[in-house]
Write an enzyme that holds these catalytic residues in place. Structure first.
Site, PDB file in Angstrom:
ATOM      1  N   HIS A 224       0.844  -1.203   0.000  1.00  0.00           N
ATOM      2  CA  HIS A 224       0.000   0.000   0.000  1.00  0.00           C
ATOM      3  C   HIS A 224       0.875   1.248   0.000  1.00  0.00           C
ATOM      4  O   HIS A 224       0.673   2.162  -0.785  1.00  0.00           O
ATOM      5  CB  HIS A 224      -0.929  -0.006   1.213  1.00  0.00           C
ATOM      6  CG  HIS A 224      -1.617   1.306   1.448  1.00  0.00           C
ATOM      7  ND1 HIS A 224      -2.610   1.769   0.620  1.00  0.00           N
ATOM      8  CD2 HIS A 224      -1.417   2.282   2.377  1.00  0.00           C
ATOM      9  CE1 HIS A 224      -3.005   2.963   1.037  1.00  0.00           C
ATOM     10  NE2 HIS A 224      -2.302   3.295   2.110  1.00  0.00           N
TER      11      HIS A 224
ATOM     12  N   ASP B 227       5.903  20.925 -27.267  1.00  0.00           N
ATOM     13  CA  ASP B 227       6.095  19.622 -26.617  1.00  0.00           C
ATOM     14  C   ASP B 227       7.191  19.816 -25.582  1.00  0.00           C
ATOM     15  O   ASP B 227       7.665  20.927 -25.371  1.00  0.00           O
ATOM     16  CB  ASP B 227       6.475  18.533 -27.645  1.00  0.00           C
ATOM     17  CG  ASP B 227       6.042  17.141 -27.179  1.00  0.00           C
ATOM     18  OD1 ASP B 227       6.181  16.859 -25.986  1.00  0.00           O
ATOM     19  OD2 ASP B 227       5.564  16.359 -28.010  1.00  0.00           O
TER      20      ASP B 227
ATOM     21  N   TRP C 223       7.425   0.309   3.617  1.00  0.00           N
ATOM     22  CA  TRP C 223       8.002   1.070   2.504  1.00  0.00           C
ATOM     23  C   TRP C 223       9.314   1.732   2.912  1.00  0.00           C
ATOM     24  O   TRP C 223      10.109   2.090   2.054  1.00  0.00           O
ATOM     25  CB  TRP C 223       7.002   2.096   1.963  1.00  0.00           C
ATOM     26  CG  TRP C 223       6.992   3.425   2.652  1.00  0.00           C
ATOM     27  CD1 TRP C 223       6.409   3.718   3.840  1.00  0.00           C
ATOM     28  CD2 TRP C 223       7.584   4.637   2.181  1.00  0.00           C
ATOM     29  NE1 TRP C 223       6.607   5.033   4.147  1.00  0.00           N
ATOM     30  CE2 TRP C 223       7.324   5.626   3.137  1.00  0.00           C
ATOM     31  CE3 TRP C 223       8.308   4.987   1.039  1.00  0.00           C
ATOM     32  CZ2 TRP C 223       7.765   6.943   3.004  1.00  0.00           C
ATOM     33  CZ3 TRP C 223       8.739   6.296   0.909  1.00  0.00           C
ATOM     34  CH2 TRP C 223       8.468   7.260   1.881  1.00  0.00           C
TER      35      TRP C 223
ATOM     36  N   SER D  91      12.765   6.172 -14.119  1.00  0.00           N
ATOM     37  CA  SER D  91      11.727   6.915 -14.821  1.00  0.00           C
ATOM     38  C   SER D  91      11.651   8.356 -14.328  1.00  0.00           C
ATOM     39  O   SER D  91      11.624   9.302 -15.118  1.00  0.00           O
ATOM     40  CB  SER D  91      10.390   6.202 -14.615  1.00  0.00           C
ATOM     41  OG  SER D  91       9.328   7.097 -14.741  1.00  0.00           O
ATOM     42  N   SER D  92      11.670   8.523 -13.009  1.00  0.00           N
ATOM     43  CA  SER D  92      11.565   9.871 -12.449  1.00  0.00           C
ATOM     44  C   SER D  92      12.787  10.711 -12.796  1.00  0.00           C
ATOM     45  O   SER D  92      12.671  11.909 -13.048  1.00  0.00           O
ATOM     46  CB  SER D  92      11.427   9.818 -10.928  1.00  0.00           C
ATOM     47  OG  SER D  92      10.268   9.142 -10.584  1.00  0.00           O
TER      48      SER D  92
ATOM     49  N   HIS E 267      12.998  12.568   2.817  1.00  0.00           N
ATOM     50  CA  HIS E 267      12.355  13.828   3.147  1.00  0.00           C
ATOM     51  C   HIS E 267      12.124  14.731   1.952  1.00  0.00           C
ATOM     52  O   HIS E 267      11.025  15.252   1.787  1.00  0.00           O
ATOM     53  CB  HIS E 267      13.008  14.572   4.309  1.00  0.00           C
ATOM     54  CG  HIS E 267      11.996  15.500   4.900  1.00  0.00           C
ATOM     55  ND1 HIS E 267      11.023  15.070   5.768  1.00  0.00           N
ATOM     56  CD2 HIS E 267      11.721  16.783   4.632  1.00  0.00           C
ATOM     57  CE1 HIS E 267      10.194  16.057   6.022  1.00  0.00           C
ATOM     58  NE2 HIS E 267      10.598  17.110   5.352  1.00  0.00           N
TER      59      HIS E 267
ATOM     60  N   GLU F 264      11.515  13.665  -0.805  1.00  0.00           N
ATOM     61  CA  GLU F 264      10.393  12.958  -1.424  1.00  0.00           C
ATOM     62  C   GLU F 264       9.042  13.488  -0.935  1.00  0.00           C
ATOM     63  O   GLU F 264       8.093  13.623  -1.703  1.00  0.00           O
ATOM     64  CB  GLU F 264      10.526  11.461  -1.120  1.00  0.00           C
ATOM     65  CG  GLU F 264       9.316  10.618  -1.447  1.00  0.00           C
ATOM     66  CD  GLU F 264       9.119  10.416  -2.932  1.00  0.00           C
ATOM     67  OE1 GLU F 264      10.046  10.762  -3.697  1.00  0.00           O
ATOM     68  OE2 GLU F 264       8.056   9.945  -3.325  1.00  0.00           O
TER      69      GLU F 264
ATOM     70  N   TYR G 253       8.350  16.460  -0.133  1.00  0.00           N
ATOM     71  CA  TYR G 253       8.050  17.711  -0.852  1.00  0.00           C
ATOM     72  C   TYR G 253       7.849  17.451  -2.332  1.00  0.00           C
ATOM     73  O   TYR G 253       7.141  18.202  -3.008  1.00  0.00           O
ATOM     74  CB  TYR G 253       9.142  18.739  -0.580  1.00  0.00           C
ATOM     75  CG  TYR G 253       9.179  19.061   0.891  1.00  0.00           C
ATOM     76  CD1 TYR G 253       8.097  19.711   1.464  1.00  0.00           C
ATOM     77  CD2 TYR G 253      10.200  18.644   1.712  1.00  0.00           C
ATOM     78  CE1 TYR G 253       8.059  19.942   2.823  1.00  0.00           C
ATOM     79  CE2 TYR G 253      10.184  18.879   3.066  1.00  0.00           C
ATOM     80  CZ  TYR G 253       9.106  19.535   3.619  1.00  0.00           C
ATOM     81  OH  TYR G 253       9.058  19.753   4.953  1.00  0.00           O
TER      82      TYR G 253
ATOM     83  N   SER H 254      -2.442  26.724  -6.318  1.00  0.00           N
ATOM     84  CA  SER H 254      -2.102  28.125  -6.547  1.00  0.00           C
ATOM     85  C   SER H 254      -2.613  28.622  -7.895  1.00  0.00           C
ATOM     86  O   SER H 254      -2.646  29.826  -8.137  1.00  0.00           O
ATOM     87  CB  SER H 254      -0.587  28.329  -6.490  1.00  0.00           C
ATOM     88  OG  SER H 254      -0.075  27.856  -5.278  1.00  0.00           O
TER      89      SER H 254
ATOM     90  N   HIS I 208      15.058  14.105  11.178  1.00  0.00           N
ATOM     91  CA  HIS I 208      13.926  14.162  12.114  1.00  0.00           C
ATOM     92  C   HIS I 208      13.044  12.918  11.999  1.00  0.00           C
ATOM     93  O   HIS I 208      12.149  12.735  12.810  1.00  0.00           O
ATOM     94  CB  HIS I 208      13.111  15.460  11.966  1.00  0.00           C
ATOM     95  CG  HIS I 208      12.323  15.583  10.709  1.00  0.00           C
ATOM     96  ND1 HIS I 208      12.081  16.786  10.113  1.00  0.00           N
ATOM     97  CD2 HIS I 208      11.713  14.674   9.929  1.00  0.00           C
ATOM     98  CE1 HIS I 208      11.356  16.606   9.031  1.00  0.00           C
ATOM     99  NE2 HIS I 208      11.128  15.330   8.894  1.00  0.00           N
ATOM    100  N   HIS I 209      13.301  12.095  10.963  1.00  0.00           N
ATOM    101  CA  HIS I 209      12.616  10.815  10.916  1.00  0.00           C
ATOM    102  C   HIS I 209      13.305   9.789  11.815  1.00  0.00           C
ATOM    103  O   HIS I 209      12.827   8.677  11.961  1.00  0.00           O
ATOM    104  CB  HIS I 209      12.589  10.282   9.481  1.00  0.00           C
ATOM    105  CG  HIS I 209      11.808  11.156   8.543  1.00  0.00           C
ATOM    106  ND1 HIS I 209      10.474  10.987   8.310  1.00  0.00           N
ATOM    107  CD2 HIS I 209      12.172  12.222   7.804  1.00  0.00           C
ATOM    108  CE1 HIS I 209      10.049  11.895   7.452  1.00  0.00           C
ATOM    109  NE2 HIS I 209      11.056  12.665   7.133  1.00  0.00           N
TER     110      HIS I 209
ATOM    111  N   THR J 231       6.170  27.082   4.668  1.00  0.00           N
ATOM    112  CA  THR J 231       4.886  26.418   4.463  1.00  0.00           C
ATOM    113  C   THR J 231       3.761  27.300   4.967  1.00  0.00           C
ATOM    114  O   THR J 231       2.729  27.463   4.304  1.00  0.00           O
ATOM    115  CB  THR J 231       4.868  25.060   5.191  1.00  0.00           C
ATOM    116  OG1 THR J 231       6.120  24.419   4.955  1.00  0.00           O
ATOM    117  CG2 THR J 231       3.762  24.192   4.695  1.00  0.00           C
TER     118      THR J 231
ATOM    119  N   LYS K  55       2.925  30.100   2.608  1.00  0.00           N
ATOM    120  CA  LYS K  55       2.059  29.694   1.500  1.00  0.00           C
ATOM    121  C   LYS K  55       0.605  29.638   1.935  1.00  0.00           C
ATOM    122  O   LYS K  55      -0.288  30.104   1.229  1.00  0.00           O
ATOM    123  CB  LYS K  55       2.484  28.311   0.995  1.00  0.00           C
ATOM    124  CG  LYS K  55       3.782  28.366   0.273  1.00  0.00           C
ATOM    125  CD  LYS K  55       3.997  27.072  -0.477  1.00  0.00           C
ATOM    126  CE  LYS K  55       4.812  27.383  -1.688  1.00  0.00           C
ATOM    127  NZ  LYS K  55       4.671  26.490  -2.771  1.00  0.00           N
TER     128      LYS K  55
END
Lengths: 638, 114, 197
Positions: A80, A109, A144, A171-172, A255, A257, A259, A270, A304-305, A330, A333
């Site tokens: 998941h 393109d 994960w 791919s990314s 981390h 990731e 964002y 926005s 911090h993780h 943050t 925003k």
């Protein structure tokens, strides 16, 4: 498609020309078609990830009961997480990047159309590879985050995880290079950086994050793969290896990731909030720089993780401080979005509702995030459902709400039709209720001590926790109903939605300047940009008090008509990249490559490498149409 | 294809040379010679004992070699600044992140696992 | 899509910009393995450590790779002058030196293995072989690209007017060389000094 150079084609290496039918999808290099492919593929994976979530939720609906075995349960929550992060939210953002980046910057393109097709197919084959694990000895089951030493144990099946994510990461990475070059180098004349739509800004920032974060996870995954399959010792304490190294490498990527997943949604919102508030975005520059600042600081908060891992008190204090700092951009925003709506003429249609939902739910998730930054708190919350609640509020309540808002907003662009508003509103309200019902109670059950990743809900936690879990499961059912409403709406609207017209939302950005759905070449004449919110400024002028007034005497329509005239003329001079078989041929070699690495099979590896080399060779030598990436041939004097 | 069109100077060339003095093969050979000498100096730290100076010397030599290859062979000196930003930006980011990681790991093990 | 560099927003060729974007990210890739290697410098689990290195040998192979950058840049220079005969010569020379370097690496791995530095025996061994192995794979890919470049100029697919193609492969090649400059210093020389005083 230019017919002039058909003479050059023909023979074995000729390029496909189909513009409709299924071969056109297999060979497409059109960013819009690739965007649509991304979209539907993520829908399939979203369904699979949703089923996995369902099994988890039903398992936990009551204490001390077992619907599925612990073995299956572990596979379910692991897959998941992997599915939703790598196969749904990231590629769904990529679908938006694909469809919108060229349109919003006024290009025909992306910079490398075949590389773009490559990215999509690699993503698809990576997903298929990951899911093939279910038939080949069981799916990955060590979460994960794949913490070693559990994940290097053969029982965890993490070989599929290490190699599968490596493929998806490729791919990314390819897509990141492609989009960065596209945004930097293919903007319409006059489209300076401070005139870019915010979505483009956030795409640029996201792709830079991908560019620098993907190689880090590549390193970690290679180490994991080598430890698991080939007996390397990177994380093995028995020979002096350090398991904490995995955590560092994983979160150095992990981390940013976070964002990577949220910034595209922020960009989408926005765009939507100003349109439906009939006001320009409040503090454009602040929103843009806050986005860039989030990305920059986002690289410096990974530990911090790991507050409960061995990182030492100094690191804990420093990362705690850095984490609180990242709440500042943050917060900027969030205030800008609120002030955009403040005093505006709000139109509360579905896209707008989802955007407002995004701002509110994301704020809740952000606030619970700040509580994690406080080290003693963190030690209490670590590995409890409180954390699960937190990241679902930012990823589901945040990223997914924003992305769904984008679907409603740009559906008319993609199909030329409107989505049904009443079904849409029903979708929104059920979605909002179901979401809060599912994840709201997890805050409480987590603080009451419910651990994550535990197959059976312990009865000793008491009746309250049990009720919270039941509520969560009921919330899941509401979400399923809500998703069905969405899919119904989507399919109904594609088949028989009302015609949307050219500019259904009174929008502000360039993509609405052209037809819906856009022609293959997007713009007959590349627009020249003189303002931020260019399209708006072509429709409205300001009077002395600064109130926007429509350009008089139907000026806008006149202008549109003028654009359309010149498009008819321009059409025959436009050369678009041809479709190509080779991205598909080459990337399908990823599957044998993956299995060769997984089973350490050298013959299969050789087959895979040759396969991909053939694909690459075809890619290089296939004829390129005039105006494609070859310089014109100097005509030799015979 | 005959050999003739291959040797004729292409059009694109004129455009290329507009960026001021472009290095000549002679420049490249000179740079290579400097790099050879630097490599020899690197090797000398293995042969001779420089005491505490050995490692700082090596670090400087590595940096100089790096900059020479990047500036001349990769043309960063003559190209747009954007390319340099990617090169040195990537390097700086990697350096910062991984050095921090190493410091955290070593510090944590030095203070004893709590 | 791309006609000439002059039609793009920044006035830069897409392909060259893309190559630089990609190379910037490669630092994060090699950096990770170098960091792991440094972390495990003396985590040898009783097996051989940095004393196993043959510095004179590696100096020579490093030197060969460094000089391949010279021939690479000369190939590009010849291409910009439209001198395809000389360009092909230099391309072959570059690929050849790359092959010599790779051969040296294979030889080195063999010797180390026989001396007891087994891949799965210690974190040090894993980190060393993985880091230098990935660099070797990069060199190998570079050689393949150079050979491709060589043959495509023969068939006329790559034309004298397209030095950008040689330049792109050159950028990659120099980058791989630069990574070796770092590896040679940080992986071989500095640990040798620091640990064997």
């Amino acid at each position: 498609m230019a017919s002039a150079d058909t003479a050059k084609r023909g023979g074995l290496m000729s390029r496909p020309t189909a513009e409709t039918g299924w071969t056109s999808w297999l060979t497409t290099t059109d960013h819009k078609k690739i965007g649509i492919l991304y979209f539907w593929t993520t829908m399939i994976f979203f369904f699979l990830g949703g089923v996995e979530a369902g099994l988890v939720r039903f398992q936990l609906a009551q204490a001390e009961t077992s619907l599925i075995t612990e073995e299956i349960y572990n596979q379910m929550f692991t897959m998941h997480g992997i599915t939703m992060v790598f196969l749904v939210v990231m590629p769904l953002s990529a679908a938006f990047f694909n469809y919108l980046i060229p349109l919003q910057i006024g290009a025909r393109d992306v910079a490398f159309p075949r590389l773009n097709a490559f990215s999509y197919w690699v993503y698809l084959f990576g997903g298929i590879f990951l899911y093939s694990s279910f038939f080949l000895g069981g799916a990955p089951n060590a979460a994960w985050v794949a913490y070693v030493p559990l994940s290097t144990d053969a029982v965890s099946n993490m070989g599929f995880y290490a190699i599968g994510l490596q493929i998806v990461g490729l791919s990314s990475l390819a897509a990141a290079v492609n989009f960065i070059v596209t945004i930097l180098n293919m903007r319409a004349p006059g489209m300076t950086f401070m005139r870019l739509p915010v979505f483009i800004w956030m795409s640029l920032v996201t792709n830079f994050l991908l560019l620098f974060a993907i190689p880090i996870i590549a390193v970690a995954l290679f180490m994991l793969q080598f430890d698991t399959i080939y007996g390397a010792q990177f994380f093995q304490p028995a020979t002096g290896g350090d398991p904490v190294l995995w955590q560092h490498l994983f979160w150095l990527f992990g981390h940013p990731e976070v964002y990577i997943m949220i910034l595209p949604a922020m960009g989408i919102v926005s765009e939507i909030l100003p349109t439906f508030s009939k006001k320009p975005l409040f503090g454009y520059a602040a929103v843009v720089f806050a986005g860039a600042a989030i990305a920059f600081i986002g690289f410096g908060v990974w530990a911090h993780h790991m507050f409960t891992s061995a990182i030492g008190p100094v690191a804990r204090s420093a990362f705690s401080l850095a984490t609180m700092f990242i709440a500042v951009p943050t917060g900027i925003k969030i205030f800008n979005w609120v002030f955009t709506m403040w005093g505006g003429k709000l139109r509360l249609n579905t896209a707008m509702l989802f955007s407002i939902g995004f701002v509110s739910m994301f704020t809740i998730g952000g606030l619970s995030g700040v509580t994690h930054a406080i080290v003693p708190h963190n030690a209490q919350q670590h590995d409890t459902y409180y954390v699960v609640a937190h990241f679902h509020y930012v990823l589901f309540g945040g990223a997914l709400f924003g992305l769904v808002a984008g679907m409603y907003y740009w559906f008319p662009k993609v199909t030329g039709k409107l989505m049904n508003e009443s079904l849409g509103k029903l979708h929104f309200w059920t979605w909002l209720v179901g979401f809060n019902l599912t994840f709201g109670p997890m805050h409480m059950s987590g603080l009451l001590g419910q651990p994550r990743r535990t197959a059976v809900l312990p009865g000793e936690l008491g009746g309250t926790v049990e009720i919270y879990n039941l509520l969560s499961t009921i919330g899941y059912v509401v979400l399923v109903v809500s998703s069905l409403i969405f899919i119904t709406n989507l399919i109904k609207s594609i088949k028989g939605g009302e015609p949307a017209g050219l500019d259904p939302w009174d929008a502000r950005t360039l993509e609405w300047l052209t037809d819906s759905p856009p022609k293959h070449y997007n713009f007959g004449t590349i627009p020249t940009v003189t303002h931020r919110d260019e399209f708006w400024h072509r429709k409205y002028a300001e009077d002395e008090t600064g109130t926007p007034v429509a350009v008089p005497a139907g000026g806008s329509e006149e202008h549109d008509a003028a654009v359309r005239d010149s498009e008819a003329e321009a059409e025959e001079h436009i050369h678009m990249p041809d479709p190509s078989y080779w991205p598909l041929v080459m990337t399908s070699g990823m599957l044998p490559m993956g299995y060769a690495l997984l089973y350490a099979s050298i013959p299969l590896g050789i087959v895979a490498v040759l396969w991909m080399l053939v694909g690459m060779f075809g890619w290089i030598i296939e004829p390129v149409a005039e105006g494609d990436d070859d310089e014109p041939e100097p005509v030799p004097a015979h | 294809m005959s050999a003739n069109p291959e040797t004729s100077a292409p059009q694109a060339d004129a455009e290329h040379d507009e960026h001021g003095h472009h290095p000549t093969p002679r420049d490249y050979v000179r740079i290579a010679l400097i790099l050879a000498v630097l490599t020899l100096m690197e090797y000398s730290t293995y042969v001779f004992d420089f005491g505490g100076l050995g490692i700082p010397l090596l670090v400087v030599l590595i940096a100089v070699k790096f900059v020479y290859v990047a500036s001349w062979f990769m043309h960063l000196k003559f190209d747009t600044k954007i390319f340099s930003r990617f090169m040195y930006g990537g390097l700086a980011l990697a350096f910062t992140l991984y050095v921090l990681t190493l410091i955290i790991i070593l510090f944590a093990s030095a203070t004893g696992m709590e | 899509m791309t006609a000439g560099a002059h039609e793009t927003t920044l006035g830069l060729d897409h392909r060259k910009l893309a190559m630089w974007v990609f190379l910037g990210s490669e630092f994060l890739f090699f950096g990770g393995f170098i960091a792991a290697y440094l972390l495990y410098l003396d985590t040898t689990a009783g097996g051989p450590g940095v004393e196993i290195f043959d510095i004179p040998f590696t100096t020579i192979s490093s030197f060969v790779l460094l000089m391949s950058s010279l021939t690479m840049v000369l190939a590009h220079h010849a291409h910009t002058k439209g001198d395809m005969r000389r360009m092909r010569l230099w391309v072959l020379a570059t690929a050849g030196q790359g092959a010599v370097f790779l051969g040296g690496q294979v030889f080195e791995f063999n010797v180390f293995w026989r001396e007891g530095l087994i891949y799965g025996d210690s974190p040090f061994a894993s980190a060393f072989y993985t880091l230098t192995g990935f660099h070797g794979i990069h060199v190998f890919i570079g050689i393949l690209m150079l050979l491709g470049l060589y043959s495509l100029t023969l068939t006329g697919k790559i034309k004298p007017g397209q030095p950008i193609k040689t330049e792109m492969i050159g950028l990659y090649w120099h980058f791989v060389d630069i990574i070796w400059v770092l590896i040679f210093g940080v992986v071989y020389l500095i640990p040798e000094l620091a640990l064997l005083e």
